[in-house]
Design a protein around this motif. Structure first.
Motif, PDB file in Angstrom:
ATOM      1  N   PRO A  62       1.518   7.036   2.140  1.00 20.31           N
ATOM      2  CA  PRO A  62       2.433   7.000   1.199  1.00 20.31           C
ATOM      3  C   PRO A  62       3.765   6.409   1.476  1.00 20.31           C
ATOM      4  N   GLU A  63       4.134   6.304   2.683  1.00 21.84           N
ATOM      5  CA  GLU A  63       5.503   5.610   3.365  1.00 21.84           C
ATOM      6  C   GLU A  63       5.315   4.077   3.544  1.00 21.84           C
ATOM      7  N   HIS A  64       4.033   3.449   3.521  1.00 24.58           N
ATOM      8  CA  HIS A  64       3.748   2.073   3.627  1.00 24.58           C
ATOM      9  C   HIS A  64       4.137   1.248   2.423  1.00 24.58           C
ATOM     10  N   SER A  78       9.474  -3.204   3.740  1.00 22.48           N
ATOM     11  CA  SER A  78       9.520  -1.711   4.397  1.00 22.48           C
ATOM     12  C   SER A  78       8.778  -2.297   5.935  1.00 22.48           C
ATOM     13  N   TRP A  80       6.423  -0.788   7.554  1.00 31.51           N
ATOM     14  CA  TRP A  80       4.686  -0.993   7.269  1.00 31.51           C
ATOM     15  C   TRP A  80       4.446  -1.428   6.042  1.00 31.51           C
ATOM     16  N   CYS A  81       3.616  -2.586   5.985  1.00 24.21           N
ATOM     17  CA  CYS A  81       3.204  -3.046   4.512  1.00 24.21           C
ATOM     18  C   CYS A  81       1.762  -3.615   4.678  1.00 24.21           C
TER      19      CYS A  81
END
Length: 270
Positions: A62-64, A78, A80-81
């Motif tokens: 969810p943080e990517h 971000s 990480w993407c």
């Protein structure tokens, strides 16, 4: 990042692309396509696969961030993407030609470090890790169905192949040093170089989702990646819309072949 992190990335990418591929195989050759503003084709299968991949990433990471062909085409900036091509080779897919792919690339600070590309009709999974200048502690190497692959060290000859796209036929000139092939799938054009099947490939108008996963695998396999215009491919820039930006690209199996093939690319580079 420890080994468990990269194992989870690989397991997720392979499991998810194979799940999506199972459904796409059921649709293969049985769907109608419509034309997008840029002239390329899109089907309901493309849209479904894009949504399925985005939902899976949002659930597991969810943080990517996510950048995809059929969804948000703006790089979120971000750390990480994921860059998604849910169905590379839509024309092949709609016409019943069994050569098309699902592509995932994972970017760190705007540059790919992991790629996974699944070709359901061939039951082939390519993946690669390439830390580059990221200083990440991670694996490296390129693989086809978990077996290591490496680009060819051969010199050009009449029994070697070079792959084109439909918009790059201008390279066919007297004296061209290889036989020509045209496969209709941008990512797979490049993967054939990584696997040692071809000595080179060119794409005149690829988008970032055509390139992100394959870029990692080609670099990890020892191939040379050449931008055919002055704009750098990576890192991606936060807030930039990549929907209408093309990246003319030449890929060759080793750096010594760049001056051999580059002169044939002049019209593409313009």
């Amino acid at each position: 990042m420890n080994t468990d992190f990269w194992t989870s990335i690989l397991d997720f990418a392979q499991t998810t692309t194979q799940q999506v591929g199972t459904q796409l195989l059921k649709d293969f050759g049985h769907v109608q396509a419509s034309q997008k503003a840029d002239g390329s084709l899109v089907t309901q299968s493309d849209k479904w696969a894009d949504q399925a991949l985005r939902e899976a990433i949002a659930t597991h990471f969810p943080e990517h961030g996510i950048l995809s062909e059929e969804g948000d085409q703006t790089f979120p900036g971000s750390e990480w993407c994921w860059v998604i091509d849910p169905l590379d080779g839509t024309t092949n897919f709609t016409r019943g030609i069994p050569l098309w792919a699902i592509s995932l690339g994972l970017l760190y600070q705007g540059t790919p470090v992991f790629g996974c590309i699944y070709l359901p009709p061939l039951n082939q999974v390519f993946h690669g890790f390439f830390p580059g200048e990221s200083q990440l502690k991670m694996p490296s190497g390129a693989f086809l169905n978990h077996s290591p692959i490496h680009s060819s060290n051969d010199a050009p000859g009449s029994n070697h192949f070079f792959s084109l796209c439909a918009r790059s036929t201008s390279v066919i000139q007297p004296g061209f040093p290889c036989k020509i092939r045209m496969l209709g799938v941008a990512s797979y054009n490049f993967l054939t170089v990584a696997a040692g099947t071809t000595l080179g490939a060119v794409e005149a108008t690829p988008k970032v989702w055509d390139l992100a996963g394959a870029w990692v695998i080609v670099k990890a396999a020892g191939g040379a990646w050449v931008s055919l215009h002055s704009q750098p491919l990576f890192p991606l820039l936060p807030g930039k819309d990549y929907g209408d930006r093309s990246f003319p690209t030449l890929v060759v199996s080793h750096a010594e072949l760049v001056p051999v093939f580059r002169p044939y690319m002049q019209k593409i580079a313009q």
